[in-house]
Design a protein around this motif. Structure first.
Motif, mmCIF file in Angstrom:
data_model
loop_
_atom_site.group_PDB
_atom_site.id
_atom_site.type_symbol
_atom_site.label_atom_id
_atom_site.label_comp_id
_atom_site.label_asym_id
_atom_site.label_seq_id
_atom_site.Cartn_x
_atom_site.Cartn_y
_atom_site.Cartn_z
ATOM 1 N N SER A 140 3.400 0.728 0.919
ATOM 2 C CA SER A 140 3.672 1.218 2.285
ATOM 3 C C SER A 140 3.076 0.289 3.336
ATOM 4 N N LEU A 141 3.380 -0.997 3.214
ATOM 5 C CA LEU A 141 2.789 -1.987 4.108
ATOM 6 C C LEU A 141 3.219 -1.757 5.557
ATOM 7 N N ARG A 142 2.297 -2.052 6.465
ATOM 8 C CA ARG A 142 2.512 -1.868 7.895
ATOM 9 C C ARG A 142 2.305 -3.195 8.615
ATOM 10 N N PRO A 143 2.868 -3.358 9.794
ATOM 11 C CA PRO A 143 2.633 -4.615 10.532
ATOM 12 C C PRO A 143 1.145 -4.919 10.722
ATOM 13 N N GLU A 144 0.332 -3.912 10.865
ATOM 14 C CA GLU A 144 -1.105 -4.138 11.039
ATOM 15 C C GLU A 144 -1.806 -4.617 9.768
ATOM 16 N N ASP A 145 -1.080 -4.646 8.661
ATOM 17 C CA ASP A 145 -1.629 -5.223 7.430
ATOM 18 C C ASP A 145 -1.485 -6.739 7.412
ATOM 19 N N GLY B 210 3.344 -13.389 1.272
ATOM 20 C CA GLY B 210 4.646 -13.727 1.809
ATOM 21 C C GLY B 210 5.013 -12.840 2.971
ATOM 22 N N LEU B 211 6.285 -12.893 3.323
ATOM 23 C CA LEU B 211 6.825 -12.089 4.421
ATOM 24 C C LEU B 211 7.560 -10.893 3.832
ATOM 25 N N VAL B 212 7.153 -9.702 4.232
ATOM 26 C CA VAL B 212 7.790 -8.482 3.749
ATOM 27 C C VAL B 212 8.074 -7.559 4.920
ATOM 28 N N THR C 47 2.468 -11.296 5.725
ATOM 29 C CA THR C 47 3.030 -10.972 7.028
ATOM 30 C C THR C 47 4.000 -9.812 6.856
ATOM 31 N N VAL C 48 3.767 -8.756 7.614
ATOM 32 C CA VAL C 48 4.601 -7.562 7.513
ATOM 33 C C VAL C 48 5.393 -7.421 8.807
ATOM 34 N N SER C 49 6.693 -7.455 8.696
ATOM 35 C CA SER C 49 7.555 -7.329 9.878
ATOM 36 C C SER C 49 7.962 -5.879 10.084
#
Length: 121
Positions: free
Chosen positions: A83-88, A9-11, A118-120
């Motif tokens: 600790s998700l990042r946009p590059e994930d 999902g989007l996080v 998707t990491v915003s």
């Protein structure tokens, strides 16, 4: 045999996420299960694998933020990412090394359809 992944999902950056992947069908035995990911324009990369005896292997760059586990009774493998990042941002794919209930018990790798993460920022 089918592998059904879910949990994407989007996080927002900094969040955590747990993905699940359940194997079903005429399964005789599941050996290694694992998670990979592929971002647009990039090659598929390993995140982690776990054997039927519980031995885990992680990509060096992700080992501090990824945890893989499996439930043998449910034929399911999980991936927790913190600790998700946009590059994930990528499609996360599950894999399983399976023998099926057929003559000769043929063995091969099976892949799920993937789940989008998707990491915003």
């Amino acid at each position: 045999v089918q592998l059904q992944a879910s949990g994407g999902g989007l996080v927002q950056a900094g969040a955590s996420l747990t993905l699940s992947c359940a194997a079903s069908g005429n399964i005789d035995r599941i050996y290694t299960m694992g998670w990979y990911r592929q971002a647009p324009g990039n090659e598929r990369e390993l995140i982690a694998t776990v054997t039927s005896t519980g031995a885990r292997n992680y990509a060096a760059a992700l080992k501090d933020r990824a945890t893989i586990s499996r439930d043998g009774a449910k034929n399911t493998v999980y991936l927790q990412m913190i600790s998700l990042r946009p590059e994930d941002t990528a499609v996360y794919l599950c894999m399983a090394d399976i023998t099926i209930q057929a003559m000769g018990r043929p063995r091969r790798y099976y892949w799920g359809q993937g789940t989008q993460v998707t990491v915003s920022s």
